[in-house]
Design a protein around this motif. Structure first.
Motif, short mmCIF file in Angstrom:
data_model
loop_
_atom_site.label_atom_id
_atom_site.label_comp_id
_atom_site.label_asym_id
_atom_site.label_seq_id
_atom_site.Cartn_x
_atom_site.Cartn_y
_atom_site.Cartn_z
N ASP A 1 0.82 -1.21 0.00
CA ASP A 1 0.00 0.00 0.00
C ASP A 1 0.85 1.26 0.00
O ASP A 1 0.39 2.34 0.28
CB ASP A 1 -0.95 0.01 1.21
CG ASP A 1 -0.20 -0.11 2.51
OD1 ASP A 1 1.03 -0.23 2.47
OD2 ASP A 1 -0.86 -0.10 3.57
N GLY A 2 2.15 1.16 -0.33
CA GLY A 2 2.98 2.35 -0.41
C GLY A 2 2.57 3.21 -1.60
O GLY A 2 2.38 2.73 -2.72
N ILE A 3 2.43 4.49 -1.36
CA ILE A 3 1.93 5.39 -2.41
C ILE A 3 2.93 5.47 -3.56
O ILE A 3 2.55 5.44 -4.73
CB ILE A 3 1.66 6.78 -1.82
CG1 ILE A 3 0.48 6.70 -0.84
CG2 ILE A 3 1.32 7.78 -2.91
CD1 ILE A 3 0.19 8.01 -0.15
N GLY A 4 4.22 5.60 -3.27
CA GLY A 4 5.21 5.82 -4.31
C GLY A 4 5.26 4.71 -5.34
O GLY A 4 5.08 4.94 -6.54
N LEU A 5 5.50 3.45 -4.92
CA LEU A 5 5.60 2.33 -5.85
C LEU A 5 4.29 2.09 -6.57
O LEU A 5 4.25 1.79 -7.76
CB LEU A 5 6.06 1.08 -5.09
CG LEU A 5 6.41 -0.14 -5.96
CD1 LEU A 5 7.51 0.21 -6.94
CD2 LEU A 5 6.82 -1.30 -5.07
N SER A 6 3.19 2.23 -5.85
CA SER A 6 1.87 2.04 -6.47
C SER A 6 1.63 3.05 -7.58
O SER A 6 1.12 2.73 -8.65
CB SER A 6 0.78 2.16 -5.40
OG SER A 6 -0.49 2.10 -5.98
N ASN A 7 2.02 4.31 -7.35
CA ASN A 7 1.82 5.34 -8.36
C ASN A 7 2.70 5.10 -9.58
O ASN A 7 2.29 5.34 -10.73
CB ASN A 7 2.14 6.71 -7.77
CG ASN A 7 1.05 7.16 -6.82
OD1 ASN A 7 -0.04 6.62 -6.83
ND2 ASN A 7 1.35 8.14 -5.98
N ILE A 8 3.94 4.63 -9.36
CA ILE A 8 4.82 4.32 -10.49
C ILE A 8 4.18 3.24 -11.36
O ILE A 8 4.12 3.35 -12.59
CB ILE A 8 6.21 3.89 -9.99
CG1 ILE A 8 6.94 5.07 -9.34
CG2 ILE A 8 7.04 3.32 -11.14
CD1 ILE A 8 8.27 4.69 -8.73
N ASN A 9 3.69 2.18 -10.72
CA ASN A 9 3.07 1.08 -11.47
C ASN A 9 1.86 1.53 -12.26
O ASN A 9 1.67 1.15 -13.42
CB ASN A 9 2.70 -0.05 -10.52
CG ASN A 9 3.92 -0.74 -9.93
OD1 ASN A 9 4.99 -0.75 -10.54
ND2 ASN A 9 3.78 -1.31 -8.74
N SER A 10 1.02 2.36 -11.63
CA SER A 10 -0.19 2.81 -12.33
C SER A 10 0.17 3.71 -13.51
O SER A 10 -0.48 3.66 -14.56
CB SER A 10 -1.11 3.54 -11.35
OG SER A 10 -0.47 4.67 -10.80
N ARG A 11 1.20 4.53 -13.37
CA ARG A 11 1.62 5.40 -14.48
C ARG A 11 2.27 4.58 -15.61
O ARG A 11 2.10 4.90 -16.80
CB ARG A 11 2.57 6.48 -13.97
CG ARG A 11 1.89 7.46 -13.02
CD ARG A 11 2.84 8.54 -12.55
NE ARG A 11 2.24 9.33 -11.49
CZ ARG A 11 1.41 10.34 -11.67
NH1 ARG A 11 1.07 10.68 -12.91
NH2 ARG A 11 0.93 11.02 -10.65
N ILE A 12 3.02 3.55 -15.26
CA ILE A 12 3.59 2.65 -16.26
C ILE A 12 2.47 1.98 -17.07
O ILE A 12 2.53 1.88 -18.30
CB ILE A 12 4.50 1.61 -15.60
CG1 ILE A 12 5.78 2.26 -15.06
CG2 ILE A 12 4.84 0.50 -16.58
CD1 ILE A 12 6.70 2.81 -16.13
N ASP A 13 1.45 1.52 -16.35
CA ASP A 13 0.31 0.90 -17.03
C ASP A 13 -0.38 1.89 -17.96
O ASP A 13 -0.80 1.55 -19.06
CB ASP A 13 -0.69 0.36 -16.00
CG ASP A 13 -0.12 -0.80 -15.21
OD1 ASP A 13 0.84 -1.43 -15.71
OD2 ASP A 13 -0.63 -1.07 -14.10
N TYR A 14 -0.51 3.13 -17.49
CA TYR A 14 -1.15 4.16 -18.31
C TYR A 14 -0.38 4.40 -19.61
O TYR A 14 -0.96 4.57 -20.68
CB TYR A 14 -1.24 5.46 -17.50
CG TYR A 14 -1.78 6.64 -18.29
CD1 TYR A 14 -3.15 6.79 -18.48
CD2 TYR A 14 -0.92 7.58 -18.83
CE1 TYR A 14 -3.65 7.87 -19.20
CE2 TYR A 14 -1.40 8.66 -19.56
CZ TYR A 14 -2.78 8.80 -19.74
OH TYR A 14 -3.26 9.85 -20.45
#
Length: 646
Positions: free
Chosen positions: A605-618
């Motif tokens: 649930d870490g914000i940083g890694l989660s945000n990186i993954n979601s932006r990569i998917d985008y």
């Protein structure tokens, strides 16, 4: 430069206002030792403590305790109130603000019972000073302005001068320096005309501090030296200590660290001798910082550890001590201790923020509970009305059976009563529905607010966190830097504020409005490089071309997050950022030589890694990720032909 509070010297303001004609110390001691009059002895203890308050703090406390005990035994309400006022001043000087407020409230209660407007104003003045010391500036300023009107109406010159001085202090704390200087100059005019050697050095010191905050060091030194001359002539040890410390701060600000240490040591000796613990903790912190800047880490550590041993009510002071210790241990390569103190620093910072946040949440919760309680009351009232309706029906039926003679009258009355009860029931039902609607609306508001907070936290973490991290490290090293660094920090703060506004309007990042991805990424790396000891290198390969703005935003955010992680968590000494423009794609690589990490052990649930993954998917990008003890390498490739739909 760390602010100081020149508030103690006004503590003698009530001497003339309360009708005291103080005798020399020797005469007072003679009364204490020889007089058989308990009231006279109690009064002598109080006056002796008042005269000793600035030169011997512990001695003053003993005499004040004795004075209060004797007057309590004599049941003299007026003198008990006066003793409580003096004890409040003592606790304020010792940094025990809560006890100070307790005693000043007891003194204020007596003044209000007597309807003595001057005494009320004097007590409110003391209360406002404590508010200011605690950081409640707006509340303190409101009280000061009200007190000033009273003193002006009474033509009480000393009270006017002292209040103007405190108003100046409050404006200075709020950063309104010109307003502060204007009030100080009015106070100086009054005290110089009255030849007030008690309060005049106090205003001189405050004016000097304001000039120092404006970097007008020659004027600052001029007024500090004026204050010192008066302090020496009046044997004001506390004033000498404060002025010595502040002269040291001025010298340190100019890079004269060895000269600054001499004045800090003078202040330290005075504060130790008089048990001024809050001031002692602060000057030890300043000593630790000065030795750190000289490169004497052993002496720096000794003073900072000693400062930490003193208890203080100020979370901000304790937070600054941990911040300095974290920097010291990091400089020495003791990263474990550095991290420990940084965590303590973060805990105090979060605690201050959490107190403000919980205050707002509690206010909303109170409103919610109040609305809920109103609904319960309305429901109970409706049930009572229904019971009354049933009872009334029975009574109506009984009346109907009384006799045929009154049938028509009873029938008409029954119809009217039934109509009335139905109308009341409908009104109660409408009220209940209204209450339910209000509660549901409030619940939706709370739920929506929490979701919005999470969304904003996510965006701020991606966009602003890196900039603010750089600003934090810049500000923590202001003492050893110059105006250029301050201007850079201000510029970075402006950039961060622009980003927050951009988030609120769902716009592209300000850094990308007028600049390309390459320029924005390079500017970010340069700002982080200037703010941290980590060496951050930026390189761009190939012929630059423009991506859709949304894609550029996500690429920049990923770079910011990876660089920030390298700075904050990887313990890296060097970070390389490379953007490679290819024929049909864009390749971005961020590498560091830090300690690496295991992705499986990172909280999901870490914000940083989660945000990186979601932006990569985008971006529909391909990722090549490697992390071990030699460092971390993160590379992702974007096929620009798939970005047309963005």
């Amino acid at each position: 430069m760390k602010k100081q509070f020149f508030l103690a010297l006004w503590l003698l303001m009530l001497v003339s206002a309360q009708g005291q004609n103080q005798s020399p110390k020797d005469s007072l001691l003679l009364v204490i030792r020889t007089s058989q009059d308990k009231a006279a002895v109690a009064s002598a203890h109080g006056k002796f403590a008042w005269l000793s308050l600035m030169s011997d703090n512990l001695l003053a406390q003993k005499h004040l305790d004795t004075s209060l005990a004797l007057f309590t035994e004599l049941k003299d309400a007026e003198q008990i109130a006066r003793a409580n006022y003096r004890i409040a001043v003592l606790h304020r000087l010792q940094g025990d603000y809560q006890q100070g407020l307790i005693h000043i409230e007891q003194s204020l209660n007596y003044a209000e019972q007597q309807q003595d407007s001057l005494s009320i104003a004097n007590n409110l003045f003391q209360k406002a000073v404590i508010y200011s010391l605690k950081g409640d500036y707006d509340e303190g300023l409101e009280v000061y302005l009200r007190i000033l009107d009273v003193y002006e109406a009474l033509e009480h010159r000393k009270g006017m001068g002292l209040t103007l001085n405190s108003i100046g202090i409050t404006y200075a704390d709020l950063g309104k320096y010109e307003d502060a200087i204007a009030n100080y100059e009015r106070a100086i005019e009054i005290h110089e005309a009255d030849k007030d050697s008690v309060n005049l050095p106090n205003v001189y010191g405050n004016l000097a501090l304001t000039y120092s905050n404006q970097k007008r060091y020659e004027l600052a030194m001029e007024y500090y030296l004026k204050a010192r001359e008066i302090d020496k002539a009046t044997d004001n040890n506390w004033g000498l200590g404060i002025n010595s410390e502040n002269i040291g701060l001025v010298l340190q600000e100019q890079g004269k660290y060895q000269e600054a240490i001499v004045y800090y040591e003078q202040a330290k000796s005075i504060f130790e001798a008089n048990n001024f613990t809050t001031d002692l903790s602060r000057v030890l912190t300043n000593l630790g910082r000065a030795y750190y800047l000289l490169g004497d880490f052993s002496a720096s550590k000794k003073n900072l550890q000693e400062a930490l041993n003193y208890q203080t009510d100020s979370k901000k002071v304790t937070m600054e001590i941990h911040s300095n210790l974290s920097q010291l241990y990091k400089k020495q390569g003791q990263f474990g201790l550095a991290l420990s103190h940084f965590e303590d620093f973060t805990q105090y910072k979060d605690s201050i923020f959490e107190e403000d946040r919980m205050r707002n949440i509690n206010e909303l919760q109170v409103k919610y509970e109040s609305t809920k309680k109103d609904k319960e009351i309305a429901t109970q009232q409706l049930a009572l009305n229904q019971q009354e309706t049933e009872i009334q029906k029975k009574r109506t039926l009984q009346n109907y059976l009384i006799g045929a003679v009154g049938f028509l009258a009873v029938a008409a009355l029954l119809i009217w009563l039934i109509y009335r009860q139905k109308q009341k029931r409908k009104d109660q039902e409408l009220l209940t529905l209204k209450r339910e609607y209000q509660i549901k609306s409030l619940e939706a508001l709370i739920e929506g607010e929490e979701k919005e907070r999470f969304r904003i936290a996510k965006e701020l973490h991606d966009g602003v966190n890196g900039d603010l991290s750089a600003i934090k490290y810049k500000l923590s090293t202001l003492i050893e830097m110059n105006n250029k660094v301050i201007k850079e920090a201000i510029t970075m703060i402006d950039d961060s504020c622009k980003q927050v506004r951009a988030i609120s309007h769902n716009l592209v990042p300000p850094a990308l409005e007028n600049f390309s991805l390459k320029e924005a990424a390079q500017a970010y790396c340069e700002s982080m490089n200037a703010a941290h000891q980590v060496q951050i290198n930026f390189q761009s390969l190939g012929s630059e071309f423009q991506l859709p703005k949304k894609a550029e935003v996500n690429v920049l955010r990923i770079i910011q997050e990876l660089v920030a992680n390298g700075v904050k968590h990887a313990q890296a000494t060097e970070i390389d950022v490379q953007i490679s423009y290819q024929e049909n794609g864009l390749q971005v690589t961020v590498e560091d030589d830090g300690i690496g990490f295991d992705r499986d052990e990172i909280s999901g649930d870490g914000i940083g890694l989660s945000n990186i993954n979601s932006r990569i998917d985008y971006l529909n990008a391909n990722v090549d990720f490697v992390s071990n003890q030699k460092g971390t390498s993160f590379t992702f490739e974007i096929d620009t032909r798939e970005l047309d739909e963005y």
